[in-house]
Every structure is written in C-alpha cells, then in structure tokens.
Design a protein around this motif. Structure first.
Motif, PDB file in Angstrom:
ATOM      1  N   LEU A  42       0.840  -1.203   0.000  1.00 35.18           N
ATOM      2  CA  LEU A  42       0.000   0.000   0.000  1.00 35.18           C
ATOM      3  C   LEU A  42       0.873   1.251   0.000  1.00 35.18           C
ATOM      4  O   LEU A  42       0.680   2.177  -0.798  1.00 35.18           O
ATOM      5  CB  LEU A  42      -0.916  -0.014   1.227  1.00 35.18           C
ATOM      6  CG  LEU A  42      -1.911   1.141   1.309  1.00 35.18           C
ATOM      7  CD1 LEU A  42      -2.904   1.052   0.176  1.00 35.18           C
ATOM      8  CD2 LEU A  42      -2.639   1.156   2.636  1.00 35.18           C
ATOM      9  N   LEU A  43       1.886   1.260   0.913  1.00 34.84           N
ATOM     10  CA  LEU A  43       2.744   2.441   1.006  1.00 34.84           C
ATOM     11  C   LEU A  43       3.534   2.637  -0.287  1.00 34.84           C
ATOM     12  O   LEU A  43       3.713   3.767  -0.750  1.00 34.84           O
ATOM     13  CB  LEU A  43       3.699   2.290   2.193  1.00 34.84           C
ATOM     14  CG  LEU A  43       3.021   2.417   3.552  1.00 34.84           C
ATOM     15  CD1 LEU A  43       4.002   2.135   4.665  1.00 34.84           C
ATOM     16  CD2 LEU A  43       2.432   3.797   3.714  1.00 34.84           C
ATOM     17  N   THR A  44       4.006   1.521  -0.884  1.00 38.83           N
ATOM     18  CA  THR A  44       4.758   1.642  -2.130  1.00 38.83           C
ATOM     19  C   THR A  44       3.909   2.298  -3.208  1.00 38.83           C
ATOM     20  O   THR A  44       4.347   3.212  -3.908  1.00 38.83           O
ATOM     21  CB  THR A  44       5.214   0.256  -2.610  1.00 38.83           C
ATOM     22  OG1 THR A  44       5.861  -0.408  -1.537  1.00 38.83           O
ATOM     23  CG2 THR A  44       6.160   0.362  -3.774  1.00 38.83           C
ATOM     24  N   MET A  45       2.666   1.824  -3.330  1.00 37.44           N
ATOM     25  CA  MET A  45       1.759   2.394  -4.331  1.00 37.44           C
ATOM     26  C   MET A  45       1.567   3.887  -4.113  1.00 37.44           C
ATOM     27  O   MET A  45       1.780   4.700  -5.012  1.00 37.44           O
ATOM     28  CB  MET A  45       0.376   1.746  -4.197  1.00 37.44           C
ATOM     29  CG  MET A  45       0.229   0.380  -4.766  1.00 37.44           C
ATOM     30  SD  MET A  45      -1.498  -0.090  -4.460  1.00 37.44           S
ATOM     31  CE  MET A  45      -1.405  -1.817  -4.751  1.00 37.44           C
ATOM     32  N   ILE A  46       1.150   4.234  -2.892  1.00 33.46           N
ATOM     33  CA  ILE A  46       0.716   5.609  -2.640  1.00 33.46           C
ATOM     34  C   ILE A  46       1.905   6.572  -2.660  1.00 33.46           C
ATOM     35  O   ILE A  46       1.883   7.597  -3.351  1.00 33.46           O
ATOM     36  CB  ILE A  46      -0.015   5.703  -1.281  1.00 33.46           C
ATOM     37  CG1 ILE A  46      -1.232   4.767  -1.288  1.00 33.46           C
ATOM     38  CG2 ILE A  46      -0.438   7.120  -0.998  1.00 33.46           C
ATOM     39  CD1 ILE A  46      -2.319   5.191  -2.229  1.00 33.46           C
ATOM     40  N   VAL A  47       2.960   6.229  -1.916  1.00 34.91           N
ATOM     41  CA  VAL A  47       4.110   7.134  -1.860  1.00 34.91           C
ATOM     42  C   VAL A  47       4.726   7.281  -3.246  1.00 34.91           C
ATOM     43  O   VAL A  47       5.083   8.384  -3.673  1.00 34.91           O
ATOM     44  CB  VAL A  47       5.145   6.612  -0.844  1.00 34.91           C
ATOM     45  CG1 VAL A  47       6.390   7.452  -0.876  1.00 34.91           C
ATOM     46  CG2 VAL A  47       4.553   6.617   0.544  1.00 34.91           C
ATOM     47  N   GLY A  48       4.820   6.156  -3.967  1.00 36.82           N
ATOM     48  CA  GLY A  48       5.404   6.217  -5.306  1.00 36.82           C
ATOM     49  C   GLY A  48       4.627   7.140  -6.221  1.00 36.82           C
ATOM     50  O   GLY A  48       5.210   7.999  -6.888  1.00 36.82           O
ATOM     51  N   ILE A  49       3.324   7.003  -6.218  1.00 35.85           N
ATOM     52  CA  ILE A  49       2.548   7.776  -7.191  1.00 35.85           C
ATOM     53  C   ILE A  49       2.490   9.245  -6.778  1.00 35.85           C
ATOM     54  O   ILE A  49       2.476  10.138  -7.632  1.00 35.85           O
ATOM     55  CB  ILE A  49       1.139   7.165  -7.396  1.00 35.85           C
ATOM     56  CG1 ILE A  49       0.572   7.625  -8.730  1.00 35.85           C
ATOM     57  CG2 ILE A  49       0.184   7.530  -6.297  1.00 35.85           C
ATOM     58  CD1 ILE A  49       1.357   7.180  -9.913  1.00 35.85           C
ATOM     59  N   LEU A  50       2.488   9.535  -5.476  1.00 36.53           N
ATOM     60  CA  LEU A  50       2.536  10.941  -5.050  1.00 36.53           C
ATOM     61  C   LEU A  50       3.855  11.570  -5.488  1.00 36.53           C
ATOM     62  O   LEU A  50       3.892  12.727  -5.907  1.00 36.53           O
ATOM     63  CB  LEU A  50       2.364  11.043  -3.533  1.00 36.53           C
ATOM     64  CG  LEU A  50       0.960  10.704  -3.021  1.00 36.53           C
ATOM     65  CD1 LEU A  50       0.896  10.847  -1.513  1.00 36.53           C
ATOM     66  CD2 LEU A  50      -0.091  11.587  -3.675  1.00 36.53           C
ATOM     67  N   GLY A  51       4.934  10.783  -5.402  1.00 40.15           N
ATOM     68  CA  GLY A  51       6.216  11.283  -5.899  1.00 40.15           C
ATOM     69  C   GLY A  51       6.141  11.565  -7.389  1.00 40.15           C
ATOM     70  O   GLY A  51       6.655  12.576  -7.867  1.00 40.15           O
ATOM     71  N   ALA A  52       5.463  10.692  -8.130  1.00 47.24           N
ATOM     72  CA  ALA A  52       5.390  10.864  -9.581  1.00 47.24           C
ATOM     73  C   ALA A  52       4.670  12.158  -9.939  1.00 47.24           C
ATOM     74  O   ALA A  52       5.056  12.863 -10.872  1.00 47.24           O
ATOM     75  CB  ALA A  52       4.671   9.669 -10.209  1.00 47.24           C
TER      76      ALA A  52
END
Lengths: 519, 163
Positions: free
Chosen positions: A289-299
């Motif tokens: 979950l964290l990988t998905m959310i943090v990654g996409i917010l970074g993008a």
C-alpha cells in the motif's frame, strides 16, 4: 512428466555469455558486435519459447549441472513461471538492443569516441541478459545470488556509461545500495545454510518447516529485505528515481523493465516455495500500500518525464507486491500477469521517452510543448502505453488490475479491501500524473514549454529514423497483443500460480528426478 | 551444535565497524565498510559450516571428522565477487575524483529543487521558501556548468598525462 528438453536450460545462460565474450573480442567492429548480439538474444527467445511450451505441457524441466544430485550441486529449473519470465525479459532486451542499434552512433554522442558506439555496450547488455536469466532459472539460493551479482555488475557498467559527472553521482548511490542488499542476501544465505544444511530451494522447502519458527521467520525477513531493496519496495525505494533517469534511454528502458522485476520474481519464488502460509502477509500488504501511494505521489510532483516514470515504476511495484502478499492462487496469477504487462509497458515508455528526447531535445515537461503537432507519431506511441500503464480498458494494465482487485476482494480481510481501494486510487493518480505531462509536453501550444526556456539543446534532424521507430512500435504492439492474448496468458499464469501454491510439481521435478540421477 | 564464540565475536565486530564506515559520505570509506561487512558475512558461513575438521580433500582423510566443503566453496565464490565489485567501485571513485575533484557522494539537486518548490507552493506568501527554491535552481545550473567546466579540465589533465 518428461524432462526431455532439460538440455536446453543451460543454453539460456550460455548463449548470451558466449555472445558477450565474442562481442568483447570484436570490440571496435560494430557490425560484428551487432550480428552476434542479435543472434544470441534471438536464439534465447526461441529457446525460451520452446521451454515455455515444454514446461507447460510436460512439467518443469530440470538440469543438474555437472551431474551432481540436488543436495550436492547446482540445479537449474525451468517451470512455467521461469519460462514466462525468461521469454518476456528476452523479448524486451531484444527490442532495446534493436533500438540502440537503430540509434546508430548519434545516440551515444556523449559516450562514444565519435565514430562508433561505446564498444562495451553490447557485451555488458549480454551479461545483463545472462544474469537476469540465471536468477530466473536458478534452483539454488546461492546460485540466485550469483545471478544477482552478474546482473548488478553489468548494470553498474551500463548506468555509468561514459562516466559523466551526473552519472557518476547517480551510479554511486545505485552501487552502494545494491552492494548493501547483496550483503544482506549473502548473510541470509549463510544463516540458512547454518540452520538447515542446504541451499537448494527444493530441499529448503522441506527442511525449513522442521526448524524453529522464529529462526525461519528471521531467514524469511532477511530474504524479504534483500529482495525488497532490489525490487524498490517502499521504504527501500529511494535509490531508484535517483539513479535511473540519468542513464541513456535504452539503458533506462532495460533497467526499468527487468531489474526490479528480478527482485519481485525472487520474492514470488521464495515466498511460495520456502515460506508458504507466511506470517508476514499483513506486513507485505502494508508495504504494498505504502509503495503504491508514496510512489505515485512522488510521480505527480515531478517535472521531468523520466523521473515521473521512475516514480510510477516504484508505485506499480506495489501492485505486484499486493498479489504476492495475498498468496492465493488468484493473487499470484494476477501478479504474474501484471509482471508481464509491467515489464513490457515500462520498457516501451522509456524507449518512447528516448524518442521524445530526440525530437524535443529534453525530457523536462516544462521545457517541452506542442509535441503532438510536431510529431503526432511520437504522441500516439507515448499515449498508448501511458494509458495502458494507467489501466484504461481494454489495455492489459486494466486486466491485470482487475485480476488483483478480484483477488483482493476474494481475500476479504479489511486490509485486503484497503489495498483494493489503494490500488484503484493509485490507478487514478497514475492517470493524473500521465495526463499532466501529456498536457504540458504534447498539448500545450507553446513549443518552447511553459517556462519559455525551451529545450537545453536542439533535437536531432534525423530524430525519427526507422531504426529507432521500428523497435518502439514493435514493443507498443507487443503491449497491445497482451490484451488480445490475455485469455491464454491468464490461463498460463493461473496454471503457474496453481503450481506455485501446490509446490509438489516443483519438488517432484527436482527431488524425484534427483533420486534417479543421483548415484 | 556448539559454535566458536571467537569467530562470532570477530564476525560481529567486522560487520559492526563495516556498517559504521558504510554510512560515510566518502565513497572510499563506504567501500572499506563494504569489504569489512563482506568479510564478516564470509566468517558467518564458516561459523554455519559447523565444527572444524580435516581438509575436505579425497585421500587427505586422517580418520577424524571432515570439514564441510560447501560453505568453503560458497565463501570462495563470494570473495571473488567481492573482488570484482571492489575493482568497479575503485574505478568509480577514481572517475568521481577526475570529474569532480571530490570523493563525497553528492545530493540529488532535482529532488531538492522539487522539495523547495513544493514548500514554496504550500507557504504561498512566505518569501523565504520561494527564494530558497530559486536559489537551488540557480545552484543546479551552476553545478551543471561547473561539472562541465571541470570535466573539460579533467580531460585536458588526462591528455597532459598521456602526452
């Protein structure tokens, strides 16, 4: 059950390695290098195709290197999952190789001495292919480590091609993080051997159940950490967007397609074979979950399209981890399908970005503009895989996500349902991030970009030669084909997942044949 | 299974000091850390292989218990790999010195720029953050130019050296 095609298994590694030796000997003779590299990778593709068919119809193909039995020597195993991964990774590498050949000398201006691409590129790419394949077909924990080191050493060289200041900086981060994860992996292997007296995956799967649960949990966590660093799972993902964007376009493309997925493959293999009924599935779900959310917010925050794509790469690793964490047949089948989709799409997008850079002279979305009018073809080539990645029907990204969501709903725990919500949100945010750079770089009317500064340097005049267009279009087509063949592909991934969950086919193949082959 | 306490202590000291050195910003120090950790882990294999014994060579058997040959083979492989990695990192450090006259791992200016810009957006009227963002952008430009300048210098140095 038949093991008649096992003789082909070592060729998957030998072909690229022999090719690497030949291309190294032919340094400076670009034509020879190209012929050898293309031959080696095409040969691998054919072999992988045959092995996929053989493992699907006749069970896993097992090769005992040097004739040693499973508990004494190295075992190479090609089951459906391994064959599928090998064929996808080889096709993608072949396309990247064709792209780099099509680029000609001009594409490596910064790295070359003026008249030929850097002679080290071809051998290194082949060693990378050999390393990736080694990890996929290895049936032995230490051999898996050796495969990792092969592909890491090759990736170090590719990432720092030419040795510019920017690449040295990016390479340093990447090298140190990779070395650290290797140390953790190595320590885990040492402890595993101390605890069980074997490093053969099949034997381990029997013996790990007999040792103290606490010890097994420690080993599992160490392996997970080591693989999570390689797969760029949050919070071990910071190195990826920092290092990938600086490399030349073909290199970034092959890295984005393969390297993180090798970590994911290692996780799938060890989680299902060694640690079934894992006590850490909740932990993995949270990490996903964290990988998905943090990654996409970074993008979303990025201006540079290359960096944006690197962050979406991290984000979508979360989807794969979601499937692994569920551990059910459905979850694994969807995750394997998603791996195939993700390898193809990420590589395609980075290759298209190479085209964008050739046309517009930059990948910074604030400096680009009006690309859809300047080059409609590049617009289409970017748009299709971008929508595919965001998961718009009817593309394969959508199918993979539907599979994961179904598996999550079937699991039914509140954490799994939270993950389902998170993956839907991530898809929407991916669409937003892609649409943002699309609006700026392709649709804004100012051809010099929103900052008005324009690209750092002008585009090439012969930017869109057939040599670079054809491989990119071929990969876009492969991405579309995944939708067409989604039914049969999902059948294969489901059969792989069933085998993974059952474990018997793998164990029978290695240990059963081992008993016959042994003294 | 009884284990050798000395070996365990040595291995943990190696890994501990290695981890400390690895955290350094200097690439060569980090490399030393990697080497120490690598040797510590190699000792771990030896510990895991059980009690000491006679050499695992056919014909060299003196009747006593034989040492387990597998971890020794693994450690040999690991040492070779470590050697190759060390060679690459040394080359990288050398190149870093050539282009930047520096052994320290530099920051990623792009993410610093985005971070400062995001702060400027959040704070709106706050002048400090916006200035900071512009400063970082200017710094990036400078360092890019600086690197190019220095790279040229490095190139001429090299030519001077070979001539």
């Amino acid at each position: 059950m038949s093991n008649g095609y096992a003789w082909m298994v070592p060729l998957l590694v030998l072909l690229p390695l022999i090719g690497a030796g030949l291309t190294l000997a032919a340094a400076g003779r670009t034509a020879v290098q190209r012929v050898v590299s293309v031959t080696a990778l095409s040969g691998m593709t054919v072999l992988a195709g045959v092995l996929l068919w053989a493992s699907d119809t006749q069970g896993p193909q097992v090769m005992f290197v040097g004739g040693w039995a499973a508990n004494e020597g190295i075992v190479l195993v090609v089951d459906r999952l391994a064959a599928l991964m090998v064929i996808v990774s080889t096709v993608v590498t072949l396309a990247v190789l064709a792209y780099s050949i099509g680029q000609g000398a001009s594409g490596f201006d910064e790295e070359s001495d003026g008249h030929s691409p850097l002679p080290v590129f071809h051998p290194t790419l082949l060693v990378l292919a050999a390393g990736v394949t080694t990890t996929f077909i290895s049936g032995d924990l230490f051999h898996l480590y050796v495969g990792f080191e092969m592909l890491l050493a090759a990736s170090f060289v590719l990432l720092t091609l030419g040795g510019t200041a920017e690449r040295v900086r990016a390479g340093t981060t990447y090298v140190l993080v990779s070395l650290l994860s290797s140390i953790i992996f190595l320590a885990a292997i040492g402890l595993t051997y101390g605890a069980t007296g074997t490093i053969n995956l099949a034997l381990l799967s029997e013996r790990l159940g007999e040792i103290a649960p606490g010890t097994a949990a420690l080993l599992q966590l160490m392996l997970l950490v080591a693989f999570a660093v390689k797969a760029a799972v949050f919070p071990m993902s910071g190195w990826l967007p920092d290092s990938y964007p600086t490399a030349p376009a073909p290199v970034t493309a092959v890295f984005a397609g393969l390297l993180t997925k090798v970590g994911i493959y290692a996780m799938i293999r060890t989680q299902t074979l060694l640690f079934p009924g894992s006590p850490f599935s909740d932990l993995l779900l949270v990490a996903a979950l964290l990988t998905m959310i943090v990654g996409i917010l970074g993008a979303i925050a990025q201006d540079d399209i290359k960096r944006m794509l690197s962050f979406t790469l991290v984000s979508h690793i979360g989807f794969l981890l979601f499937g692994i964490a569920l551990g059910s047949t459905h979850g694994l089948a969807a995750a394997i399908f998603y791996v195939v989709h993700h390898i193809t799409v990420q590589t395609t997008l980075f290759l298209v970005l190479g085209l964008v850079e050739r046309v517009g002279g930059s990948t910074d979305s604030t400096r680009l503009g009006d690309l859809a009018r300047i080059s409609p073809l590049v617009g289409v080539l970017f748009f299709i895989p971008a929508m595919n990645m965001a998961g718009i029907p009817p593309f394969s990204g959508f199918l993979g996500k539907v599979g994961l969501v179904q598996a999550g709903v079937a699991e039914g725990s509140w954490l799994a349902l939270l993950l389902v919500a998170g993956s839907v949100l991530t898809s929407l945010l991916t669409l937003y991030a892609v649409a943002k750079v699309w609006g700026r770089a392709f649709w804004s009317e100012n051809a010099r970009g929103i900052t008005g500064q324009g690209p750092v340097r002008g585009g090439h005049h012969d930017a869109l030669g057939l040599g670079v267009l054809a491989p990119t279009m071929a990969l876009v087509a492969v991405g579309l084909t995944l939708t067409v063949v989604a039914g049969p592909l999902f059948d294969i991934t489901t059969r792989s997942a069933v085998d993974l969950v059952l474990r018997e086919p793998y164990l029978d193949a290695v240990l059963g044949v081992g008993a016959e082959a042994g003294p | 299974m009884s284990v050798n306490l000395t070996l365990i202590l040595v291995a943990s000291v190696l890994v501990g000091t290695g981890a400390y050195l690895f955290l350094s910003r200097s690439l060569v120090r980090a490399l030393m850390g990697f080497l120490l950790m690598g040797n510590g882990v190699n000792l771990l294999f030896i510990i895991g292989s059980g009690p000491a014994g006679s050499p695992p060579i056919v014909g060299a058997d003196d009747g006593g218990p034989m040492a387990d040959p597998v971890p020794q083979a693994l450690v040999l492989t690991a040492i070779v790999i470590t050697l190759a990695m060390t060679a690459f990192v040394l080359a990288l450090a050398h190149r870093g010195w050539q282009v930047g006259r520096d052994d320290l791992v530099a920051d990623d200016t792009e993410s610093a720029r985005i971070h400062a810009r995001a702060e400027a957006d959040d704070l709106g009227s706050e002048p400090g953050a916006r200035e900071q963002a512009e400063e970082i952008a200017a710094e990036t430009e400078r360092s890019e130019r600086g690197h190019h300048g220095r790279r040229d210098e490095g190139a001429t140095d090299e030519e001077g050296g070979t001539a």
